[in-house]
Design an enzyme around this catalytic site. Sequence first.
Site, PDB file in Angstrom:
ATOM      1  N   GLY A  51       9.952  67.031  17.540  1.00 42.30           N
ATOM      2  CA  GLY A  51      10.099  66.984  16.086  1.00 42.30           C
ATOM      3  C   GLY A  51      11.183  67.885  15.525  1.00 42.30           C
ATOM      4  CE  LYS A  52      14.996  69.329  19.973  1.00 46.29           C
ATOM      5  NZ  LYS A  52      14.033  68.381  20.552  1.00 46.29           N
TER       6      LYS A  52
ATOM      7  CB  SER B 121      19.043  74.867  23.119  1.00 49.29           C
ATOM      8  OG  SER B 121      18.044  74.945  22.138  1.00 49.29           O
TER       9      SER B 121
END
Length: 199
Positions: A38-39, A107
């Site tokens: 959900g970033k 990341s």
Amino acid sequence: MKSSNTVWHCATVTRERREAQNGHRSAVLWFTGLSGSGKSTLAHYVEEKLHGMGCRTFVFDGDNVRHGLCGDLSFSEEARSENIRRIGEMSKLFINAGVIALTAFISPSHEDRQKVRDLVGDDFIEIYCDCPIEVCEERDVKGLYKRARAGEIKEFTGISAPYDVPRSAEIVVDTSGSLSLDDCAETIIACLKARGVWL
């Protein structure tokens, strides 16, 4: 690595002047988490709220930057590190522009994230989107997990490549669905207020 025969040119319009004009300080909101956690959804939702509050913002989305800025990179470990390095440098420029930069990238490497933190300094706010991989796989709107499980995608984070859970993220939000999107966003905005982002 730095280019040779170059000298940094200092602008007369400073970051401080831009921030004063904006009415808020600049910062980097670094959203990290597994694919499907959900970033991007949360980053864009937070941007909408900040925009409504009169803030200058921009979202760097993992997929979007690979259409241009990082379009020459593969998904090898080395290329992914370079991807994060470039975004870190771009985020630093946006800070100097007085903008609140929101980045949505898996990341996976703690080392890569730490390099960006060291580059940006106190303006770096790491936001860990904590979501079990089972939930991420259920969402799998791109079908990536299914392909990774079938061996069609190599070095896929969470399946065939590791994800280093943040050790000291400024904000941890449960994005599994137990909290609403609005609750997650308000947690982030409360952190910004506590850090004195608004002048």
